[in-house]
Scaffold this active site. Structure first.
Site, short mmCIF file in Angstrom:
data_model
loop_
_atom_site.label_atom_id
_atom_site.label_comp_id
_atom_site.label_asym_id
_atom_site.label_seq_id
_atom_site.Cartn_x
_atom_site.Cartn_y
_atom_site.Cartn_z
N ARG A 1 31.85 31.33 33.12
CA ARG A 1 31.79 32.43 32.14
C ARG A 1 32.06 31.92 30.71
NH1 ARG A 1 30.46 34.32 36.40
NH2 ARG A 1 30.82 36.41 37.17
N SER B 1 33.13 42.69 35.63
CA SER B 1 34.47 42.11 35.72
C SER B 1 35.10 42.08 34.33
CB SER B 1 34.41 40.68 36.24
OG SER B 1 33.87 40.65 37.52
N GLU C 1 37.47 38.53 30.28
CA GLU C 1 36.12 37.97 30.23
C GLU C 1 35.29 38.69 29.17
OE1 GLU C 1 32.38 38.88 32.35
OE2 GLU C 1 33.55 38.03 34.01
N1 EPU Z 1 39.31 41.56 46.25
C1 EPU Z 1 40.34 42.38 46.64
N2 EPU Z 1 40.55 43.53 45.94
C2 EPU Z 1 39.77 43.90 44.91
C3 EPU Z 1 38.72 43.06 44.52
C4 EPU Z 1 38.50 41.87 45.19
O1 EPU Z 1 41.07 42.07 47.57
O2 EPU Z 1 40.02 44.95 44.34
C5 EPU Z 1 39.04 40.34 47.02
C6 EPU Z 1 37.76 40.50 47.84
O3 EPU Z 1 38.00 41.07 49.07
C7 EPU Z 1 37.29 39.07 47.97
C8 EPU Z 1 37.76 38.44 46.68
O4 EPU Z 1 38.79 39.26 46.15
O5 EPU Z 1 37.93 38.43 49.05
C9 EPU Z 1 36.64 38.26 45.66
O6 EPU Z 1 36.03 39.51 45.38
P1 EPU Z 1 34.46 39.66 45.04
O7 EPU Z 1 33.64 38.97 46.07
O8 EPU Z 1 34.20 41.09 44.79
O9 EPU Z 1 34.25 38.81 43.75
P2 EPU Z 1 35.14 38.59 42.45
O10 EPU Z 1 35.70 37.21 42.50
O11 EPU Z 1 36.11 39.69 42.29
C10 EPU Z 1 33.22 37.50 41.03
C11 EPU Z 1 32.54 37.73 39.72
C12 EPU Z 1 31.56 38.88 39.80
C13 EPU Z 1 30.54 38.55 40.85
C14 EPU Z 1 31.27 38.31 42.19
C15 EPU Z 1 30.32 37.81 43.26
C16 EPU Z 1 34.11 36.96 38.04
C17 EPU Z 1 35.00 37.33 36.91
N3 EPU Z 1 33.52 37.97 38.68
O12 EPU Z 1 34.02 38.66 41.29
O13 EPU Z 1 30.90 38.98 38.56
O14 EPU Z 1 29.61 39.61 41.00
O15 EPU Z 1 32.26 37.26 42.02
O16 EPU Z 1 29.91 36.51 42.99
O17 EPU Z 1 33.92 35.77 38.30
C18 EPU Z 1 30.98 40.02 36.42
O18 EPU Z 1 31.18 38.91 35.94
O19 EPU Z 1 30.89 41.04 35.69
C19 EPU Z 1 30.88 40.17 37.86
C20 EPU Z 1 30.78 41.35 38.44
#
Ligand code: EPU
Length: 340
Positions: free
Chosen positions: A165, A239, A335
């Protein structure tokens, strides 16, 4: 000059749906219009903010200056051979429409990035990424014009200094360039990236045995729709925070205290922690602050639940950062681009 409007409400131009005004506003539809705008006294005398889809933007008040909406459109195939195709895309194209354009032609590489809000020009700014793919993986170069120098400049991948990012346009060249177009290398012989667990699970649920890029795109769209709020229904900027990177020592210490800790090992030996998980563990999921809220389905996303102001979202983010720090001693970073 006719391009410039005064006192424009920016609500339609930021996906948070925050009400804020700017002193001056100009929508540019071509490079020539931008070069024309540069000549104006309003341009010369004012602070400038360039917006595309406004999907990574938090306005904390009225903008005392000139907002430039980049609406330069056009998609063009630059070259192709049996394996690859180089496509030059104008910065004002809507990202997801470009993804669909690629899928319709069986050009692979951006299907995992389906449904990311915003415009193409904003993609390289923060090296958008999702489900195991980042923009830098398909990036070739971009054309830009200096905001102060009016000089054209081509940036190759190295010069963009892409990170998680991150890019040079969020750091040393922040607010220095207008991105005009981005050139991508797409593949005619797709290597699907379904390593991100949720994609395989979704493909199975969809009963797809031999997926192509269209099916991967549909799986990504389904996953995103199930977790991420639609900005046209509830304002948000995806995010709000980054997933923080910590050393293996820190990660192991945290893991011994919090068994369920979600983290991903990185090539440099560090770990990326799932900030959404930490925010949820800190008891903040669904927490509301003056109409702003932590999204109930994905705690990494802050939403404009009830007509909030930008400063309410900013205050909420401070509370979240504080609560997560108190529990985990890890400091979350935003971010989203916060504009005062
Ligand atoms: N999780 C929780 N609770 C929550 C949210 C997440 O326990 O409220 C856990 C999920 O269960 C999972 C882990 O955290 O085990 C990761 O969650 P998720 O797969 O939803 O992805 P993320 O790491 O929260 C990142 C990106 C997203 C992207 C997803 C999928 C960043 C800042 N965000 O989110 O990007 O869609 O991975 O690759 O890196 C964005 O940048 O706007 C965005 C949506």
């Amino acid at each position: 000059m006719s391009l410039i409007k005064e006192k424009v409400d920016l609500k339609p131009y930021n996906t948070f749906g925050i009400e804020a005004r700017c002193d001056f506003f100009a929508e540019i539809r071509s490079e020539e219009e931008f070069l024309e705008l540069i000549q104006s006294t309003v341009y010369k005398n004012n602070k400038k903010l360039i917006v595309g889809g406004g999907s990574n933007l938090l306005l904390t008040g009225d903008f005392k200056g000139l907002v430039i909406k980049n609406s330069i459109r056009g998609i063009k195939i630059v070259s192709e051979d049996e394996e690859n195709v180089l496509v030059k895309v104008a910065a004002g194209e809507v990202w997801h429409e470009f993804v669909q354009w690629c899928i319709g032609r069986e050009f692979a590489g951006v299907e995992n990035l389906s449904l990311i809000p915003g415009c193409v020009g904003a993609g390289p700014m923060q090296n958008i990424g999702a489900y195991g793919v980042e923009l830098k993986d398909v990036f070739v170069s971009l054309d830009a014009i200096g905001i102060y120098s009016a000089e054209r400049r081509l940036f190759n991948r190295e010069e963009c200094k892409f990170g998680y990012r991150e890019s040079v346009f969020k750091n040393e060249f922040k607010d220095q360039f207008l991105i005009v177009s981005v050139t991508f290398r797409l593949s005619k012989k797709p290597i699907l990236n379904t390593s991100y667990g949720a994609i395989n699970a979704e493909l199975q649920a969809m009963k797809i045995v031999r997926p192509g890029i269209k099916e991967v795109s549909e799986a990504v769209i389904n996953i995103r729709r199930s977790k991420l709020p639609d900005p046209s229904l509830m304002g948000n900027a995806g995010s709000f925070f980054k997933n923080p990177e910590v050393t293996a020592v820190t990660y192991n210490k945290l893991k011994s205290s919090y068994e369920g800790m979600v983290a991903y090992p990185l090539a440099n030996g560090n770990f990326k922690l799932a900030a959404g998980w930490m925010i949820e563990q800190a008891g903040m999921k669904g927490f509301e602050w003056h109409g702003a809220a932590v999204h109930v389905k994905q705690a990494l996303v802050l939403v404009n639940k009830n007509n909030c102001k930008g400063k309410d979202v900013l205050e909420l983010s401070e509370i979240v950062i504080k609560k997560v720090f108190e529990k985990f001693e890890v400091r979350l970073e935003r971010e989203v681009n916060v504009v005062a």
